[in-house]
Design a protein around this motif. Sequence first.
Motif, short mmCIF file in Angstrom:
data_model
loop_
_atom_site.label_atom_id
_atom_site.label_comp_id
_atom_site.label_asym_id
_atom_site.label_seq_id
_atom_site.Cartn_x
_atom_site.Cartn_y
_atom_site.Cartn_z
N GLN A 5 30.66 100.44 53.26
CA GLN A 5 29.60 100.05 54.19
C GLN A 5 28.47 101.06 54.04
O GLN A 5 28.69 102.26 54.11
CB GLN A 5 30.12 100.07 55.63
CG GLN A 5 31.33 99.15 55.83
CD GLN A 5 31.80 99.08 57.27
OE1 GLN A 5 31.61 100.02 58.05
NE2 GLN A 5 32.39 97.97 57.65
N LYS A 6 27.26 100.56 53.84
CA LYS A 6 26.11 101.47 53.76
C LYS A 6 25.22 101.21 54.97
O LYS A 6 24.86 100.06 55.25
CB LYS A 6 25.35 101.25 52.45
CG LYS A 6 24.12 102.13 52.31
CD LYS A 6 22.86 101.38 52.68
CE LYS A 6 21.65 102.29 52.84
NZ LYS A 6 20.42 101.52 53.15
N TYR A 7 24.90 102.29 55.70
CA TYR A 7 24.05 102.16 56.87
C TYR A 7 22.70 102.81 56.60
O TYR A 7 22.64 103.99 56.22
CB TYR A 7 24.72 102.80 58.09
CG TYR A 7 25.94 102.03 58.55
CD1 TYR A 7 25.81 100.97 59.42
CD2 TYR A 7 27.20 102.36 58.06
CE1 TYR A 7 26.93 100.24 59.82
CE2 TYR A 7 28.32 101.64 58.45
CZ TYR A 7 28.18 100.58 59.33
OH TYR A 7 29.28 99.86 59.71
N ARG A 149 13.08 106.63 46.66
CA ARG A 149 13.07 106.09 48.02
C ARG A 149 13.95 104.85 48.12
O ARG A 149 13.97 104.01 47.23
CB ARG A 149 11.64 105.76 48.48
CG ARG A 149 10.69 106.94 48.52
CD ARG A 149 11.21 108.13 49.31
NE ARG A 149 11.63 107.88 50.67
CZ ARG A 149 10.85 107.95 51.74
NH1 ARG A 149 9.58 108.26 51.60
NH2 ARG A 149 11.32 107.73 52.95
N GLY A 150 14.69 104.77 49.20
CA GLY A 150 15.60 103.65 49.37
C GLY A 150 16.89 103.82 48.57
O GLY A 150 17.70 102.90 48.46
N GLY A 151 17.10 105.02 48.03
CA GLY A 151 18.19 105.24 47.08
C GLY A 151 19.59 105.17 47.65
O GLY A 151 20.57 105.08 46.90
N SER A 152 19.72 105.20 48.97
CA SER A 152 21.07 105.10 49.54
C SER A 152 21.72 103.75 49.24
O SER A 152 22.95 103.66 49.16
CB SER A 152 21.03 105.30 51.06
OG SER A 152 20.58 106.59 51.36
N ASP A 153 20.90 102.72 49.08
CA ASP A 153 21.47 101.42 48.67
C ASP A 153 22.20 101.59 47.35
O ASP A 153 23.31 101.06 47.15
CB ASP A 153 20.35 100.39 48.43
CG ASP A 153 19.60 100.03 49.70
OD1 ASP A 153 20.17 100.22 50.79
OD2 ASP A 153 18.45 99.57 49.60
N THR A 154 21.56 102.33 46.45
CA THR A 154 22.14 102.52 45.12
C THR A 154 23.40 103.36 45.21
O THR A 154 24.40 103.06 44.54
CB THR A 154 21.08 103.16 44.19
OG1 THR A 154 19.98 102.24 44.10
CG2 THR A 154 21.63 103.44 42.81
N LYS A 208 11.66 94.39 50.46
CA LYS A 208 12.07 95.80 50.57
C LYS A 208 13.53 95.99 50.99
O LYS A 208 13.96 97.12 51.15
CB LYS A 208 11.17 96.52 51.58
CG LYS A 208 9.72 96.61 51.13
CD LYS A 208 9.35 98.01 50.67
CE LYS A 208 8.22 98.05 49.67
NZ LYS A 208 7.01 97.31 50.03
N VAL A 209 14.29 94.90 51.17
CA VAL A 209 15.64 95.08 51.69
C VAL A 209 16.57 95.90 50.84
O VAL A 209 17.42 96.62 51.36
CB VAL A 209 16.39 93.74 51.94
CG1 VAL A 209 16.52 93.46 53.41
CG2 VAL A 209 15.76 92.61 51.19
N LEU A 210 16.46 95.79 49.54
CA LEU A 210 17.39 96.51 48.65
C LEU A 210 16.61 97.25 47.58
O LEU A 210 15.66 96.73 47.02
CB LEU A 210 18.34 95.53 47.95
CG LEU A 210 19.43 94.87 48.76
CD1 LEU A 210 20.18 93.86 47.90
CD2 LEU A 210 20.41 95.92 49.28
#
Length: 414
Positions: A5-7, A149-154, A208-210
Amino acid sequence: MLIVQKYGGTSVGSIERMKNVAARCLASQRQGHQVAVVVSAMSGETNRLLKLVDEIHDDHNDREVDVIVSTGEQVSVGLVALAIRKAGGKARSFLGHQCKILTDSSFARARIVDIDAGPIRDAMAAGEIAVIAGFQGVDEKGNITTLGRGGSDTTGVAIAAALKADVCEIYTDVDGVYTTDPNIVPTARKIERISYEEMLELASLGAKVLQIRSVELGMKYAVPIHVRSSFSDVEGTWVVPEDAAMEKVTVSGVTASRDESKITVEDLPDQPGIAARMFAPLADANISVDMIVQNQAYDGTTDLTFTLPKIDRKRAVDLLKEQVPELVGKDGERVVFDDEISKVSVVGVGMRSHAGIAKTMFTLLADEGINIQLISTSEIKVSCVIARKYAELAVRTLHEGFGLSLPASERTGL
Ligand code: ASP
Ligand code: MG
């Protein structure tokens, strides 16, 4: 099942919300799943850290900058692990170097090379929830790196791939991926299932979601990604391998970009090597250009038009003005630009098997009197550059025209 799970930042934006995250992880664990959690920095934190950096130093591509901006996630993992313990569960936090998220050394945009999932597996085997810092890694020399930026998705998808998880759930503040921006079109629908390829296009076109890289990784390692809201239990959007049902829908989504500019270099000599030489200084300056269109005139000259990120426009024009006189000799050169453009696109894997999508798009735009300046296509996408002031009208028109306000099952071919 094994669930990652990624928050995102808003989902861990306050202590209250972190308690909500803890409750969710524990609920999944109680249902019998093994759970690993990846968390972002609290919302606004990464921006705050970058602002501090900017007061001293304007280059983000720096070892020390990654040391600073990666700290937001360190705070989050500690707090979330504590929240889980407080709620009666067992948890252990991991920073990038503690579960060996090995990356290359490109600070601020590092790519993951390898993950040692051993420590995470050990924690889960001991009944603990592994709470892993998103966005950060470590290079071969032990330097801290960040993934962009947004790298937690990855991080989330990469951890899911390394653990061979059954799903990577991406928890965010919206309940899924929509057919277009619901702020522009209130009848936009949540997409139930979308292919990796379509999602890649949508993410590249500005949804921008992912983070784009996370979708690439999901596709490469066939990790099902479930984008959903951390504030409700409703099903979100599944990003999965393409299947036959998806092909029936011709257009899955409509996007409009607002952060691009257009540059035209007029009256270039129509000779081999001109484009190569013209784009060389831009490439050297790390400016990536997008749609490129060349027109041949009958008088032996050619016009070259392309789009690029608006933030790079000024630099690009300056570079071209230096370069172009050399290419064209004494006369004729002109470099013109336009910042008031938007690229509107329709995306769908069904385009492979249905002809006429481009024609329908052009007709819909023409019926609204919207002029098309540039066109580009891929197998599953058609993009048109139009005047910026028509962007929202174009999105509404295309969304309606391709029937996207209807449930996917009720949309007919064309
Ligand atoms: N905290 C990082 C950012 O704001 C990474 C992320 O949230 O995904 O970009
Ligand atoms: Mg995000």
